[in-house]
Scaffold this motif. Structure first.
Motif, short mmCIF file in Angstrom:
data_model
loop_
_atom_site.label_atom_id
_atom_site.label_comp_id
_atom_site.label_asym_id
_atom_site.label_seq_id
_atom_site.Cartn_x
_atom_site.Cartn_y
_atom_site.Cartn_z
N GLY A 97 0.82 -1.20 0.00
CA GLY A 97 0.00 0.00 0.00
C GLY A 97 0.85 1.25 0.00
N TRP A 98 0.30 2.30 0.60
CA TRP A 98 0.97 3.60 0.61
C TRP A 98 0.76 4.26 1.97
CZ3 TRP A 98 -2.38 1.71 -2.95
CH2 TRP A 98 -1.88 1.46 -4.24
N THR A 99 1.73 5.06 2.36
CA THR A 99 1.58 5.89 3.54
C THR A 99 1.81 7.34 3.14
OG1 THR A 99 2.36 6.26 5.82
CG2 THR A 99 4.01 5.65 4.20
N TRP A 100 1.11 8.25 3.80
CA TRP A 100 1.26 9.67 3.50
C TRP A 100 2.29 10.26 4.46
CZ3 TRP A 100 -0.42 12.98 -0.21
CH2 TRP A 100 -0.24 14.35 0.02
N GLN A 101 3.44 10.62 3.91
CA GLN A 101 4.51 11.20 4.71
C GLN A 101 5.26 12.23 3.89
OE1 GLN A 101 6.48 7.44 5.95
NE2 GLN A 101 6.15 8.15 8.05
N GLY A 102 5.63 13.30 4.54
CA GLY A 102 6.39 14.35 3.85
C GLY A 102 5.64 14.98 2.71
N GLY A 103 4.33 15.05 2.80
CA GLY A 103 3.52 15.69 1.77
C GLY A 103 3.33 14.86 0.51
N ARG A 104 3.58 13.55 0.61
CA ARG A 104 3.37 12.71 -0.57
C ARG A 104 3.05 11.29 -0.15
NH1 ARG A 104 7.77 9.44 -1.88
NH2 ARG A 104 9.62 9.76 -0.56
N LEU A 105 2.55 10.50 -1.10
CA LEU A 105 2.31 9.09 -0.87
C LEU A 105 3.58 8.31 -1.14
CD1 LEU A 105 -1.21 8.67 -2.49
CD2 LEU A 105 -0.65 8.23 -0.10
N ARG A 106 3.90 7.41 -0.22
CA ARG A 106 5.11 6.60 -0.35
C ARG A 106 4.72 5.14 -0.26
NH1 ARG A 106 8.57 4.43 3.24
NH2 ARG A 106 7.54 5.39 5.03
N PRO A 107 5.20 4.28 -1.17
CA PRO A 107 4.82 2.86 -1.12
C PRO A 107 5.42 2.16 0.09
CG PRO A 107 6.45 3.25 -2.84
CD PRO A 107 6.04 4.60 -2.35
N VAL A 108 4.64 1.28 0.69
CA VAL A 108 5.08 0.48 1.84
C VAL A 108 4.48 -0.92 1.72
CG1 VAL A 108 5.41 2.38 3.50
CG2 VAL A 108 3.14 1.35 3.22
N THR A 109 5.09 -1.87 2.41
CA THR A 109 4.51 -3.20 2.56
C THR A 109 4.26 -3.41 4.04
OG1 THR A 109 5.70 -4.04 0.63
CG2 THR A 109 4.83 -5.66 2.17
N ILE A 110 3.01 -3.66 4.37
CA ILE A 110 2.54 -3.63 5.75
C ILE A 110 1.90 -4.97 6.08
CG2 ILE A 110 0.91 -2.49 7.33
CD1 ILE A 110 3.07 -0.60 6.66
N PRO A 111 2.03 -5.46 7.33
CA PRO A 111 1.29 -6.66 7.72
C PRO A 111 -0.22 -6.42 7.65
CG PRO A 111 2.99 -6.12 9.33
CD PRO A 111 2.89 -4.95 8.41
N LEU A 112 -0.99 -7.50 7.62
CA LEU A 112 -2.43 -7.35 7.73
C LEU A 112 -2.74 -6.51 8.97
CD1 LEU A 112 -3.75 -10.93 6.89
CD2 LEU A 112 -3.59 -8.95 5.38
N PRO A 113 -3.63 -5.53 8.85
CA PRO A 113 -3.78 -4.51 9.90
C PRO A 113 -4.64 -4.97 11.07
CG PRO A 113 -5.26 -4.04 8.10
CD PRO A 113 -4.44 -5.22 7.66
N ASP A 114 -4.70 -4.10 12.08
CA ASP A 114 -5.54 -4.37 13.25
C ASP A 114 -7.00 -4.01 13.00
OD1 ASP A 114 -3.52 -5.13 15.34
OD2 ASP A 114 -2.70 -3.18 14.78
N VAL A 115 -7.24 -3.08 12.08
CA VAL A 115 -8.60 -2.64 11.77
C VAL A 115 -8.59 -2.07 10.36
CG1 VAL A 115 -8.25 -0.31 12.73
CG2 VAL A 115 -10.57 -1.25 12.62
N ILE A 116 -9.73 -2.17 9.67
CA ILE A 116 -9.84 -1.65 8.31
C ILE A 116 -10.98 -0.64 8.25
CG2 ILE A 116 -10.48 -2.22 5.93
CD1 ILE A 116 -9.01 -4.86 6.28
N TYR A 117 -10.67 0.53 7.71
CA TYR A 117 -11.68 1.54 7.41
C TYR A 117 -11.99 1.41 5.93
CZ TYR A 117 -13.64 6.25 6.63
OH TYR A 117 -14.44 7.32 6.25
N ASN A 118 -13.16 0.97 5.60
CA ASN A 118 -13.54 0.63 4.23
C ASN A 118 -14.16 1.83 3.53
OD1 ASN A 118 -14.32 -0.66 1.87
ND2 ASN A 118 -16.09 -1.67 2.81
#
Length: 452
Positions: free
Chosen positions: A128-149
Motif C-alpha cells: 500500500g501507501w503511507t502519507w509522509q512528507g507531503g506525498r504518498l510513499r509505497p510500503v509493505t505492511i502486515p495485515l492490519p488491526d482494523v480496516i476503514y472501508n
C-alpha cells in the motif's frame, strides 16, 4: 463507553533508536517481528530502529499504543489502521488522504492506504501507501488491526472480488471493520427501516417493481412517484413520474440518457418505462413534495458517524438546493450544497428551518441504529432527509460511504478515526483474553515484507 478503553494498552511516543538494544518480539498488526527496541513505560516512549519506522510508516514523535503481552516478552504496537480505497481516490483526493492520515495519527494509530490488488492474505501482508512528507510513499505492511472501508466498485467484477476479500478478512482473518457493508440497496434499506417502530414512520411507501400492474396500482395511490434502480447512486438511474393535467409527465436519467416524455394514463406510463428500465432491480417510491426556494427544491444530506466511544453523532448537515433542470437534489446532478447554518444565514429564518437541526439529528441517528442492525458493523452513513409541506421528515435513502467533499474538514474524520483506533484496541483485549476475535496473530513466516 466502548470496551476498547479498558485495555491494558498505554499511549506512548515513538522515537528513533539511537544506540544498540536487545532484540525483542514486536507485534505490528498480524505479524510478530524480532527487532531491536527500547520500551520505557515510565517515560511512555518506545524507541525503534529508523529503518523500521520508515518501513512501516511511523512518524517520528507520533503517539501510538503499546501493550506488553506475555509478561512483557512481546510488545503489541499500533494499531495499524488500513484504509481501503481505490487508485482513483488516491490520485484525486490528496486533501482527504492527508486529513485521514492526520486524524489516525492524532488518535494514536498508524495509517496506511491500500487497494483491492495490494492484499496478499497468504503472505500476511498488504502492498500500500503511507502519507509522509507531503506525498504518498509505497510500503509493505502486515495485515492490519482494523480496516476503514472507503472503496466503492461500480463494475460487477471488481465488486464481487472486493466482496469475497472483505468476507475473508472479516471471517477468516478476524479483522474488525469500520463499514463492513459495501452499500445499502434501496429495497433492503426500506425493509430494514420498516422493520423497526422508531423508523417505520420515516420512510415513504416503497415497493419492488416486479410487474407492470404494480406500477399502475401505485400511480393510482400517489400523484408523485420516483422509480429508482436498487443499486443506483449519485442521482442517476432515477425517473420521476408526476401527475399533470391530461396525464403524467415522465422525466429523469437512466445511465447517460435523459428521459423526457408524456403519458396519457398509467398504462402508457408503464409502456414508456418498459423501454428504459428493462432488467435489473428497480423500486417505486412515493414522492414527497419538498420545500422550494426560488423555484428550486431542497432537502438534506445528514452525515452520521461514530465517535471514539462508539456513539453515533452528526458532525455535518448539508442542505442540497437542487438544480431546476433535474429531478433530484444530488450535488453530482447540479445541486448546490450549503451547510445548514450557512443556508440559514444566506436565505433567512425560513419556517422549515425552525428546529431542523435537532429534528434531522434525531432522524439520522435512528436510521443509523436500524441499518447497523441489518447490515452489520458500520461507522458512517449519509442519510437523505426531506420535509413535506407540514414539516414532517421523510428518509428517502442512505449512503454507506458518504463523500467527504473536495475540502474535507477535521470534524468529519476525527471522531471516526478515533473509533477505528478504539475498535482495534478492543480487538487487542479480546485476542489477549482468548476471545476468538480477532484471529490469533500470524506467525513470523507469514509476513515477508520486512527484511531487516
Amino acid at each position: 463507553m466502548m470496551p476498547g478503553r479498558e485495555t491494558a494498552a498505554r499511549r506512548a511516543t515513538v522515537r528513533e533508536l539511537s544506540h544498540a538494544a536487545v532484540p525483542a518480539w514486536v507485534q505490528l498488526g498480524h505479524a510478530v517481528i524480532r527487532l531491536p527496541s527500547l520500551w520505557e513505560p515510565d517515560q511512555r516512549t518506545l524507541a525503534l530502529p529508523g529503518a523500521v519506522l520508515d518501513a512501516f510508516g511511523f512518524d517520528r514523535g507520533q503517539a501510538v499504543y503499546v501493550f506488553p503481552a506475555d509478561g512483557g516478552q512481546r510488545l503489541v504496537v499500533g494499531p495499524l489502521v488500513g484504509i481501503w480505497v481505490t487508485p482513483a481516490m488516491l490520485r484525486s483526493w490528496k486533501r482527504g488522504v492527508r486529513l485521514l492520515s492526520q486524524e489516525v495519527r492524532g488518535a494514536g494509530g498508524i495509517p496506511f492506504f491500500f487497494d483491492l490488488k495490494g492484499v496478499d492474505r497468504a503472505g500476511g501482508r498488504i502492498r500500500g501507501w503511507t502519507w509522509q512528507g507531503g506525498r504518498l510513499r509505497p510500503v509493505t505492511i502486515p495485515l492490519p488491526d482494523v480496516i476503514y472501508n472507503r472503496a466503492t466498485f461500480p463494475d460487477p467484477g471488481p465488486r464481487a472480488a472486493a466482496r469475497s476479500l472483505r468476507r475473508a478478512l472479516w471471517e477468516e482473518d478476524a479483522i474488525p471493520f469500520v463499514n463492513l457493508a459495501s452499500g445499502f440497496p434501496k429495497w433492503e434499506t426500506y425493509q430494514a427501516l420498516r422493520f423497526f417502530a422508531d423508523t417505520r414512520p420515516l420512510v415513504p411507501e416503497t415497493v419492488r417493481l416486479e410487474a407492470p400492474a404494480e406500477l399502475a396500482a401505485f400511480l393510482s395511490r400517489h400523484r408523485l412517484v420516483f422509480v429508482k434502480a436498487d443499486g443506483g447512486s449519485h442521482g442517476t438511474e432515477v425517473v420521476r413520474l408526476r401527475a399533470v393535467a391530461g396525464g403524467w409527465w415522465i422525466e429523469g436519467q437512466v445511465g447517460r440518457q435523459r428521459l423526457r416524455s408524456r403519458a396519457a394514463d398509467p398504462a402508457q406510463v408503464v409502456e414508456v418505462l418498459s423501454r428504459w428500465i428493462a432488467g435489473g432491480v428497480w423500486v417505486v417510491q412515493q414522492g414527497i413534495q419538498l420545500p422550494r426556494l426560488n423555484g428550486r427544491r431542497w432537502d438534506l444530506r445528514v452525515e452520521v458517524k461514530k465517535d471514539g466511544t462508539g456513539t453515533w453523532t452528526v458532525p455535518l448537515i448539508v442542505v442540497r438546493l437542487g438544480h431546476p433542470a433535474t429531478v433530484t437534489t444530488n450535488i453530482s446532478r447540479g445541486g448546490t450544497p450549503f451547510e445548514l447554518e450557512a443556508f440559514r444565514r444566506r436565505f433567512g429564518p425560513l419556517p422549515a428551518l425552525a428546529g431542523l437541526k435537532a429534528k434531522a439529528t434525531r432522524v439520522a441517528v435512528r436510521v443509523a441504529l436500524a441499518l447497523e442492525a441489518r447490515f452489520g458493523p458500520l461507522g458512517e452513513i449519509g442519510v437523505d432527509v426531506g420535509l413535506d409541506p407540514q414539516g414532517r421528515p421523510w428518509v428517502f435513502e442512505a449512503n454507506a460511504k458518504p463523500q467527504y467533499g473536495p475540502s474535507p474538514r477535521p470534524e468529519q474524520a476525527r471522531g471516526l478515526m478515533a473509533y477505528a483506533v478504539q475498535l482495534a484496541l478492543h480487538a487487542w483485549a479480546g485476542r489477549e483474553g482468548g476471545v476468538n476475535r480477532p484471529h490469533p496473530v500470524a506467525s513470523l513466516q507469514t509476513f515477508a515484507g520486512w527484511a531487516g
